[in-house]
Design a protein around this motif. Structure first.
Motif, mmCIF file in Angstrom:
data_model
loop_
_atom_site.group_PDB
_atom_site.id
_atom_site.type_symbol
_atom_site.label_atom_id
_atom_site.label_comp_id
_atom_site.label_asym_id
_atom_site.label_seq_id
_atom_site.Cartn_x
_atom_site.Cartn_y
_atom_site.Cartn_z
ATOM 1 N N ILE A 401 0.946 -1.144 0.076
ATOM 2 C CA ILE A 401 0.083 0.193 0.072
ATOM 3 C C ILE A 401 0.675 1.353 0.146
ATOM 4 O O ILE A 401 0.276 2.258 -0.482
ATOM 5 C CB ILE A 401 -0.890 -0.118 1.172
ATOM 6 C CG1 ILE A 401 -0.259 0.078 2.629
ATOM 7 C CG2 ILE A 401 -1.853 -0.910 1.278
ATOM 8 C CD1 ILE A 401 -1.019 -0.010 3.711
ATOM 9 N N SER A 402 2.102 1.321 0.646
ATOM 10 C CA SER A 402 3.148 2.116 0.333
ATOM 11 C C SER A 402 3.557 2.601 -1.079
ATOM 12 O O SER A 402 3.723 3.927 -1.254
ATOM 13 C CB SER A 402 3.981 2.054 1.319
ATOM 14 O OG SER A 402 5.041 0.892 0.891
ATOM 15 N N GLU A 403 3.725 1.568 -1.739
ATOM 16 C CA GLU A 403 4.347 1.573 -3.111
ATOM 17 C C GLU A 403 3.423 2.049 -4.136
ATOM 18 O O GLU A 403 3.742 2.466 -5.339
ATOM 19 C CB GLU A 403 5.166 0.202 -3.594
ATOM 20 C CG GLU A 403 6.383 -0.041 -2.665
ATOM 21 C CD GLU A 403 6.956 -1.289 -3.025
ATOM 22 O OE1 GLU A 403 6.506 -1.954 -3.888
ATOM 23 O OE2 GLU A 403 7.982 -1.453 -2.493
ATOM 24 N N GLN A 409 -3.875 -0.218 -6.438
ATOM 25 C CA GLN A 409 -3.994 -1.276 -5.454
ATOM 26 C C GLN A 409 -5.326 -1.970 -6.112
ATOM 27 O O GLN A 409 -5.336 -3.504 -5.850
ATOM 28 C CB GLN A 409 -4.224 -0.613 -3.998
ATOM 29 C CG GLN A 409 -2.972 -0.221 -3.577
ATOM 30 C CD GLN A 409 -3.291 0.456 -2.217
ATOM 31 O OE1 GLN A 409 -4.292 0.121 -1.556
ATOM 32 N NE2 GLN A 409 -2.294 1.619 -1.858
ATOM 33 N N LEU A 410 -6.332 -1.413 -6.435
ATOM 34 C CA LEU A 410 -7.664 -2.027 -6.851
ATOM 35 C C LEU A 410 -7.635 -2.759 -7.877
ATOM 36 O O LEU A 410 -7.958 -3.639 -8.213
ATOM 37 C CB LEU A 410 -8.643 -0.738 -6.972
ATOM 38 C CG LEU A 410 -9.310 -0.333 -5.581
ATOM 39 C CD1 LEU A 410 -10.119 0.995 -6.155
ATOM 40 C CD2 LEU A 410 -9.731 -1.124 -4.662
ATOM 41 N N LEU A 411 -6.694 -2.362 -9.038
ATOM 42 C CA LEU A 411 -6.460 -2.776 -10.151
ATOM 43 C C LEU A 411 -5.768 -4.422 -9.719
ATOM 44 O O LEU A 411 -6.245 -5.189 -10.583
ATOM 45 C CB LEU A 411 -5.467 -2.069 -11.143
ATOM 46 C CG LEU A 411 -5.070 -2.913 -12.603
ATOM 47 C CD1 LEU A 411 -6.524 -3.356 -13.212
ATOM 48 C CD2 LEU A 411 -4.250 -1.805 -13.240
ATOM 49 N N PHE A 412 -4.718 -4.526 -8.930
ATOM 50 C CA PHE A 412 -3.844 -5.488 -8.792
ATOM 51 C C PHE A 412 -4.779 -6.587 -8.119
ATOM 52 O O PHE A 412 -4.838 -7.787 -7.921
ATOM 53 C CB PHE A 412 -2.781 -5.342 -7.837
ATOM 54 C CG PHE A 412 -1.591 -4.722 -8.297
ATOM 55 C CD1 PHE A 412 -1.201 -5.550 -9.255
ATOM 56 C CD2 PHE A 412 -0.985 -3.529 -8.033
ATOM 57 C CE1 PHE A 412 0.122 -4.925 -10.097
ATOM 58 C CE2 PHE A 412 0.075 -3.094 -8.943
ATOM 59 C CZ PHE A 412 0.845 -3.995 -9.801
ATOM 60 N N LYS A 413 -5.704 -6.015 -7.118
ATOM 61 C CA LYS A 413 -6.609 -6.901 -6.536
ATOM 62 C C LYS A 413 -7.646 -7.486 -7.273
ATOM 63 O O LYS A 413 -8.009 -8.776 -7.244
ATOM 64 C CB LYS A 413 -7.285 -6.107 -5.359
ATOM 65 C CG LYS A 413 -6.589 -5.807 -3.948
ATOM 66 C CD LYS A 413 -7.125 -5.196 -3.007
ATOM 67 C CE LYS A 413 -6.471 -4.652 -1.709
ATOM 68 N NZ LYS A 413 -6.823 -3.892 -0.644
ATOM 69 N N PRO A 438 -8.638 -6.089 3.997
ATOM 70 C CA PRO A 438 -8.157 -5.477 2.997
ATOM 71 C C PRO A 438 -6.861 -6.207 2.123
ATOM 72 O O PRO A 438 -6.805 -6.066 1.077
ATOM 73 C CB PRO A 438 -7.649 -4.214 3.322
ATOM 74 C CG PRO A 438 -8.557 -3.748 4.633
ATOM 75 C CD PRO A 438 -8.830 -4.864 5.077
ATOM 76 N N SER A 439 -6.423 -7.231 3.316
ATOM 77 C CA SER A 439 -5.227 -7.840 2.546
ATOM 78 C C SER A 439 -5.638 -9.461 2.140
ATOM 79 O O SER A 439 -4.725 -10.184 1.922
ATOM 80 C CB SER A 439 -4.093 -7.800 3.605
ATOM 81 O OG SER A 439 -4.382 -8.157 4.755
#
Length: 752
Positions: A401-403, A409-413, A438-439
């Motif tokens: 989440i920091s990178e 993040q939504l796209l990767f998930k 979230p994880s």
């Protein structure tokens, strides 16, 4: 209403059509061929620079690693400083360094060290004398060179005189020392075929050829395949680049540059065809516009008849033409439809998530029929005879989440979830997925039919391994699966989910990026058993570290080995880490002032930066070994220079020799070393961290433990051998140190 759009269709297309056709023909016939050719050559040149940059970066990386891991390594330096005949075992540490250097670099064929003092050549797996070494000519040439050598040209390498097989390599030469080379050479041989394969891998697209030559003009593909100006493919469409780092040249040539001339030859034919296209296009547009307007007219008529029945649906006073009338009606319809779909979608998503949560948490008893009925309304395949759950956790989520931005993040998930569902679909498995945190992504597998529960877990494990490998290869993070057991009723699903959570808890011991299946035998083992023992080992390791006793590293290794193999929760592990940090800080406060300054300058900050909630205990172990090892070396250097440290070491040796003397005391030792008793007591406390009597008791108990296990002598005899005249005194001291009596200790630990 007037038919304005019919005329607009016809008139608006014609100017655009003529302008576009004219510009396209002019640009195409006058400049596209030459421009395309120039752009292609420029593109090839830019790409060639990138290829050469990658080759140079690869060589520079090997050069940098060689300087860092070989030239500056203390074991390598010690090897060159040795003289005379050495035992084969003395070279073991040096060969380990060479193997560690070669392991992550597959391009390297071999590495050898030449020691000038005795002509010794040492490779990863064997050693040789210079007179028997196949590459001695290259060594002699390098030793004669007065300038620091970098990369050689392509050459043939043979490590044995009797070996007819020669390898084509390029060599990196490092002199030892760097400028004079008086002690010898470090030679790193890189396969020339690996570098040529690297170039071809980046250029293998079928549009050209590429080859690499050294400064002397030798091709990396060998003499059988000429390269550069001597090659048959060297023509006008070639790009030649020279490396400023190695002096090598890269030749790249296009194979299809003649296509541009071919296109220019037929410019007049294209011009005639363009005129025909213009005339045909005008007629076609006129005809098509009439045909296209007909359905629009019909739509307008239908909407108008509908609005006459629904007064107020469309305000006719705002209507200017046909499209405005249609647009006004469609906007109203779309707005109503969107509002309805949004309401439906929001309710559907919430109901699906809520039902999934109830199943996983077991907060609501539900039957198979009820689950089937509710899931059908939500568009989910839910009937099953038995089911299993799993949890997917994204590793290093804080760094993730920091990178990346929230959008990334939504796209990767979304990609992760889609990949898992697609793999299940290929295996014809029913899978329901929902994000539970979230994880963490929850997985609910369902199966129809009787039997096959064990087979289902095996299949889920295989699919999980496929998904894990796919994520590792194509995404920029890794995942860990925790898989629970099978259940037969919906109200039992939460049991499988708890098992999946327990399996995922094992990640802290086993490490991330893996698939962990719940083992029913874990339930028979005491979770967190041995925490008290680990706590004692860590406290003792902190104390030994303060005292400079090298056994701290052994105790720390044993503790982390137990954490890696035992069943411990995340709370147990984090608690032990916090305890060790606190204990270490307290212990180091007892150091003398000059040693505390070293600790505060380096070690204290490193310990404070140690993460208390690691994802894997191996990360904490590596961090502690590196941090504490560096501080320990600094403290040991200071201790060796202190007079009282030397005196303490002598006292320790004296105690180990005379511990069996029943009259051994602090007064006797002070007389032996001609010291004041109070001064000796203070030095003993500072260097050993405990009082003399406590230290002597531990030494005697350790010797007694050895005799209890190795001999069958009675306790009274053993007490006398370790310095106790009265058995009861020995038993009392033994129980105080070990927590048990000598007899019970022998019963519990004796092999018999």
């Amino acid at each position: 209403m007037q038919k304005k759009w019919l005329y607009r269709f016809i008139l608006s297309y014609l100017p655009i059509f003529f302008a576009v056709i004219f510009c396209l023909m002019l640009l195409f016939f006058l400049g596209v061929s030459e421009l395309t050719k120039k752009q292609s050559l420029k593109t090839y040149e830019v790409y060639s620079q990138q290829v050469m940059h990658i080759v140079d970066s690869t060589l520079q990386n090997i050069d940098t690693l060689a300087s860092k891991n070989l030239l500056l390594h203390p074991k390598i330096a010690a090897y060159f400083e040795q003289t005379g005949e050495q035992s084969p075992y003395s070279y073991y540490g040096v060969t380990e360094v060479l193997l560690d250097f070669v392991a992550p670099l597959p391009m390297i064929d071999s590495v050898y060290l030449y020691r000038a003092t005795d002509g010794k050549v040492l490779l990863q797996h064997f050693s040789s004398e210079i007179k028997d070494f196949g590459d001695r000519d290259f060594i002699e040439q390098a030793m004669k060179s007065s300038k620091p050598m970098l990369w050689s040209g392509v050459r043939n390498l043979s490590l044995y005189d009797s070996d007819d097989r020669q390898k084509s390599v390029v060599s990196l030469v490092k002199k030892m020392p760097y400028y004079s080379g008086a002690q010898g050479l470090i030679v790193i041989n890189v396969r020339s075929s690996s570098l040529q394969a690297l170039v071809k891998e980046m250029y293998d697209n079928g549009t050209g050829t590429a080859c690499l030559m050294d400064a002397g003009g030798s091709s990396f593909e060998g003499a059988a395949r000429p390269c550069g100006p001597q090659a048959p493919a060297a023509e006008k469409g070639s790009v030649v680049l020279a490396s400023p780092y190695s002096g090598w040249k890269l030749y790249m040539s296009m194979q299809h540059h003649s296509v541009f001339a071919f296109l220019s030859t037929f410019s007049y034919i294209w011009f005639v065809l363009g005129l025909i296209a213009i005339v045909g296009g005008v007629g076609a547009m006129t005809y098509i516009s009439h045909r296209q307007y007909r359905p629009i007219d019909q739509v307008v008529s239908r909407i108008q008849s509908f609005t006459e029945q629904k007064k107020g649906y469309v305000d006719r006073t705002d209507v200017k033409d046909e499209f405005a009338f249609i647009d006004h009606a469609l906007v109203n319809l779309i707005e109503q439809s969107n509002r309805f779909e949004e309401q439906q979608a929001e309710g559907m998503i919430y109901r699906r998530s809520q039902l999934f949560k109830e199943l996983m948490e077991g907060t609501r008893p539900i039957s198979k029929e009820e689950l089937h009925r509710e899931s059908a309304l939500l568009g989910i395949e839910a009937p099953f005879d038995y089911a299993a759950t799993a949890i997917v956790e994204m590793d290093a989520y804080a760094r993730f989440i920091s990178e990346y931005s929230a959008r990334d993040q939504l796209l990767f998930k979304f990609t992760l979830r889609s990949a898992i569902q697609e793999i299940a679909g290929e295996e014809e498995e029913f899978l329901w997925t929902e994000w539970v945190t979230p994880s963490r992504l929850g997985l609910f597998y369902r199966k129809a039919g009787s039997g096959g529960e064990r087979r289902m877990i095996v299949k889920i494990t295989e699919m999980a391994e496929r998904a894990r490998a796919w994520v590792e290869q194509y995404l920029k993070f890794t995942i860990t699966f925790g898989i629970g057991g099978t259940v037969r009723e919906p109200h039992q699903v939460h049991l499988s989910y708890r098992q999946a959570e327990k399996a995922l808890e094992r990640k802290i011991s086993l490490g991330p990026n893996r698939v962990i299946v719940y083992d029913p035998q874990w339930g028979s083992l005491a979770e967190g058993s041995g925490v008290d023992t680990l706590m004692q080992e860590l406290q003792e390791a902190a104390q030994l570290f303060r005292l400079g006793n090298p056994d701290w590293e052994l105790l720390l290794r044993q503790a982390f080995q137990a954490l890696s193999t035992g069943i411990y929760s995340r709370e147990d592990v984090t608690g032990l880490i916090r305890l060790f940090k606190a204990q270490l800080k307290r212990e180091m406060q007892e150091l003398p002032q000059e040693l505390q300054e070293v600790w505060r300058a380096d070690g204290l900050q490193r310990i404070q930066d140690l993460p208390e909630d690691p994802e894997w205990v191996e990360e904490t172990r590596s961090y502690l070994y590196e941090a504490l090892g560096e501080v320990d070396r600094q403290l040991r250097g200071l201790r060796m220079g202190r007079e009282q440290y030397t005196l303490a070491a002598q006292v320790r040796e004296y105690i180990m020799e005379h511990y069996a003397d029943s009259e051994l005391s602090l007064a006797q030792i002070s007389d032996t070393f001609d010291m004041n008793q109070k001064t000796l007591s203070r030095i003993f406390k500072e260097e050993f961290g405990e009082k003399f009597v406590d230290y002597l008791a531990k030494v005697r108990v350790e010797q007694a433990k050895r005799l209890l296990l190795e001999t069958s002598e009675p306790v009274q005899a053993i007490a006398e051998k370790v310095g106790y005249l009265y058995p009861m005194s020995f038993i009392r001291v033994f129980k105080k140190v070990e927590g048990t009596t000598p007899g019970d200790y022998r019963k519990e630990h004796s092999p018999e």
